[in-house]
Design a protein around this motif. Structure first.
Motif, mmCIF file in Angstrom:
data_model
loop_
_atom_site.group_PDB
_atom_site.id
_atom_site.type_symbol
_atom_site.label_atom_id
_atom_site.label_comp_id
_atom_site.label_asym_id
_atom_site.label_seq_id
_atom_site.Cartn_x
_atom_site.Cartn_y
_atom_site.Cartn_z
ATOM 1 N N GLN A 119 34.988 38.527 28.365
ATOM 2 C CA GLN A 119 36.111 39.468 28.405
ATOM 3 C C GLN A 119 37.442 38.755 28.162
ATOM 4 O O GLN A 119 38.400 39.357 27.666
ATOM 5 C CB GLN A 119 36.144 40.193 29.743
ATOM 6 C CG GLN A 119 36.518 39.301 30.934
ATOM 7 C CD GLN A 119 36.659 40.060 32.225
ATOM 8 O OE1 GLN A 119 37.170 41.176 32.243
ATOM 9 N NE2 GLN A 119 36.193 39.460 33.313
ATOM 10 N N TRP B 283 36.793 35.349 46.013
ATOM 11 C CA TRP B 283 36.038 36.423 45.383
ATOM 12 C C TRP B 283 35.857 37.592 46.342
ATOM 13 O O TRP B 283 35.557 37.399 47.513
ATOM 14 C CB TRP B 283 34.686 35.928 44.884
ATOM 15 C CG TRP B 283 34.811 35.004 43.701
ATOM 16 C CD1 TRP B 283 34.541 33.674 43.658
ATOM 17 C CD2 TRP B 283 35.281 35.357 42.391
ATOM 18 N NE1 TRP B 283 34.810 33.166 42.406
ATOM 19 C CE2 TRP B 283 35.270 34.178 41.607
ATOM 20 C CE3 TRP B 283 35.724 36.549 41.809
ATOM 21 C CZ2 TRP B 283 35.676 34.157 40.274
ATOM 22 C CZ3 TRP B 283 36.127 36.532 40.471
ATOM 23 C CH2 TRP B 283 36.092 35.360 39.721
ATOM 24 N N HIS C 135 31.500 38.826 32.059
ATOM 25 C CA HIS C 135 32.650 38.325 32.806
ATOM 26 C C HIS C 135 33.367 37.214 32.050
ATOM 27 O O HIS C 135 34.605 37.155 32.037
ATOM 28 C CB HIS C 135 32.195 37.811 34.176
ATOM 29 C CG HIS C 135 33.312 37.297 35.023
ATOM 30 N ND1 HIS C 135 33.590 35.949 35.147
ATOM 31 C CD2 HIS C 135 34.241 37.949 35.778
ATOM 32 C CE1 HIS C 135 34.624 35.799 35.954
ATOM 33 N NE2 HIS C 135 35.035 36.983 36.353
ATOM 34 N N PHE D 259 32.951 32.329 39.245
ATOM 35 C CA PHE D 259 32.176 33.572 39.325
ATOM 36 C C PHE D 259 30.693 33.278 39.123
ATOM 37 O O PHE D 259 29.837 33.822 39.824
ATOM 38 C CB PHE D 259 32.676 34.566 38.274
ATOM 39 C CG PHE D 259 31.890 35.848 38.222
ATOM 40 C CD1 PHE D 259 32.119 36.858 39.151
ATOM 41 C CD2 PHE D 259 30.931 36.061 37.239
ATOM 42 C CE1 PHE D 259 31.394 38.035 39.118
ATOM 43 C CE2 PHE D 259 30.208 37.238 37.190
ATOM 44 C CZ PHE D 259 30.441 38.235 38.129
ATOM 45 N N PHE E 116 38.733 39.766 39.055
ATOM 46 C CA PHE E 116 37.548 39.731 38.202
ATOM 47 C C PHE E 116 37.923 39.813 36.723
ATOM 48 O O PHE E 116 37.085 39.556 35.866
ATOM 49 C CB PHE E 116 36.601 40.882 38.558
ATOM 50 C CG PHE E 116 35.854 40.660 39.842
ATOM 51 C CD1 PHE E 116 34.669 39.945 39.857
ATOM 52 C CD2 PHE E 116 36.343 41.157 41.039
ATOM 53 C CE1 PHE E 116 33.966 39.731 41.039
ATOM 54 C CE2 PHE E 116 35.656 40.955 42.227
ATOM 55 C CZ PHE E 116 34.463 40.235 42.235
ATOM 56 N N ARG E 117 39.167 40.144 36.430
ATOM 57 C CA ARG E 117 39.630 40.233 35.043
ATOM 58 C C ARG E 117 40.138 38.898 34.529
ATOM 59 O O ARG E 117 39.804 38.474 33.424
ATOM 60 C CB ARG E 117 40.760 41.279 34.939
ATOM 61 C CG ARG E 117 40.313 42.703 35.119
ATOM 62 C CD ARG E 117 39.772 43.270 33.817
ATOM 63 N NE ARG E 117 40.813 43.470 32.831
ATOM 64 C CZ ARG E 117 40.586 43.694 31.542
ATOM 65 N NH1 ARG E 117 39.349 43.719 31.091
ATOM 66 N NH2 ARG E 117 41.573 43.876 30.700
ATOM 67 N N HIS F 116 38.320 31.298 37.214
ATOM 68 C CA HIS F 116 37.410 32.234 36.574
ATOM 69 C C HIS F 116 35.952 31.746 36.555
ATOM 70 O O HIS F 116 35.029 32.531 36.746
ATOM 71 C CB HIS F 116 37.887 32.480 35.141
ATOM 72 C CG HIS F 116 37.439 33.791 34.573
ATOM 73 N ND1 HIS F 116 38.023 34.992 34.921
ATOM 74 C CD2 HIS F 116 36.457 34.095 33.678
ATOM 75 C CE1 HIS F 116 37.436 35.967 34.259
ATOM 76 N NE2 HIS F 116 36.476 35.462 33.499
#
Length: 310
Positions: A222, A89, A219, A170, A95-96, A167
């Motif tokens: 998306q 990170w 987050h 996060f 972050f996508r 993912h």
């Protein structure tokens, strides 16, 4: 009977064939039921058994225990946050869209190991509530507190079992940062009144928690609108947790700070108004005493008594 067999076969297929083979033999990872049993035991203990055991006992004095416990949690959270940053990170992670690396290379295994320790940390947080019960601070054992701590180990278990990395980490990265701040606050509070008077920023901890869940919500969701090699089921799993916790924390914030502040202002206003009215009432009562002749009557009676005695 056939339906039961299908359910059992489906369960084993998911647990054995669709989970991450790297973590399946790790402690508490083979089945969700031990974790579920621990979570249910926690809820029963802090809501039923604990208060019953403490009913006729004096509160425990746990100052030193709380200091060391919160210090441990600060250090543990710092290490977990460091591991989440080391996973990528703010450097290599996107972050996508960040798929899970299921390989056994050292970096991928380090990330999976960090996820497992994050899962274990959710059990250590049970002591937050246990210490409340032991000190007979039953009002602190709120709906928010018990739900939050009670379901987190079960929620994180699925992440370690199926997606230890990518993912979903996060949320862990944000959460460990929040816990560094939170347990630092608790550590300072445990040091006593000399330090507590400087801890004016308690309500901002709740605000920080709420910001955390908003970020996790956006987050996670998306990925519903972009192509990413990450399980959609876990997108919903993480996103809906963010919705639930945001609702619980916002409700707590309203009750603990907004409504409480309004109530205190109203109380102060009433006290000010009362202080203005009372002197007037006393003045009027004196005037009324003379106007209705009661005070004058008392004077006349005294004079008559004096004449009679002569």
């Amino acid at each position: 009977m056939e339906i039961i067999n299908r359910i059992v076969d489906g369960y084993h297929d998911v647990m054995d064939n669709q989970s991450d083979p790297r973590t399946k033999d790790w402690f508490l990872m083979s089945s969700p039921f031990p974790t579920l049993a621990i979570c249910l035991t926690y809820v029963f203990t802090v809501k039923v058994l604990g208060p019953k055991l403490m009913e006729n006992r004096k509160p425990f004095e746990l100052k030193n225990v709380l200091i060391w416990y919160n210090l441990f949690q600060v250090i543990f959270s710092c290490w977990l946050f460091h591991e989440s940053i080391a996973s990528g990170w703010f450097t290599t992670y996107s972050f996508r869209c960040q798929p899970v690396d299921y390989s056994r290379n050292p970096h991928a295994m380090r990330i999976a190991n960090g996820c497992w320790w994050y899962y274990i940390s959710k059990f250590t947080e049970f002591f937050d509530t246990i210490f409340f019960v032991m000190r007979k601070k039953f009002d602190h054992v709120s709906k928010l507190h018990v739900i939050h701590h009670g379901i987190m180990p079960m929620s994180v278990w699925f992440g370690v079992k199926f997606t230890p990395g990518g993912h979903s980490t996060f949320f862990g990265m944000l959460n460990t940062f929040v816990h560094i701040v939170m347990y630092s606050y608790y550590l300072l509070a445990a040091l006593g009144p000399k330090v507590q008077k400087y801890l004016w920023w308690k309500k901002y901890l709740t605000a920080l928690q709420m910001v955390q869940f908003v970020l996790v919500f956006f987050h996670a969701f998306q990925l519903l609108f972009i192509d990413c090699d990450y399980p959609r089921a876990f997108v919903w799993w993480i996103g809906m947790h963010a919705v639930l916790f945001y609702y619980l924390f916002s409700d707590f914030y309203k009750q603990a700070y907004i409504k409480k502040a309004k109530s205190m202002k109203l109380k102060e206003k009433v006290e000010v108004e009362s202080s203005k009215v009372e002197p007037k009432e006393r003045k009027l009562s004196i005037l009324n005493g003379f106007s209705n002749g009661s005070a004058l009557g008392d004077v006349r009676q005294r004079m008559a008594g004096a004449v009679a005695s002569q």
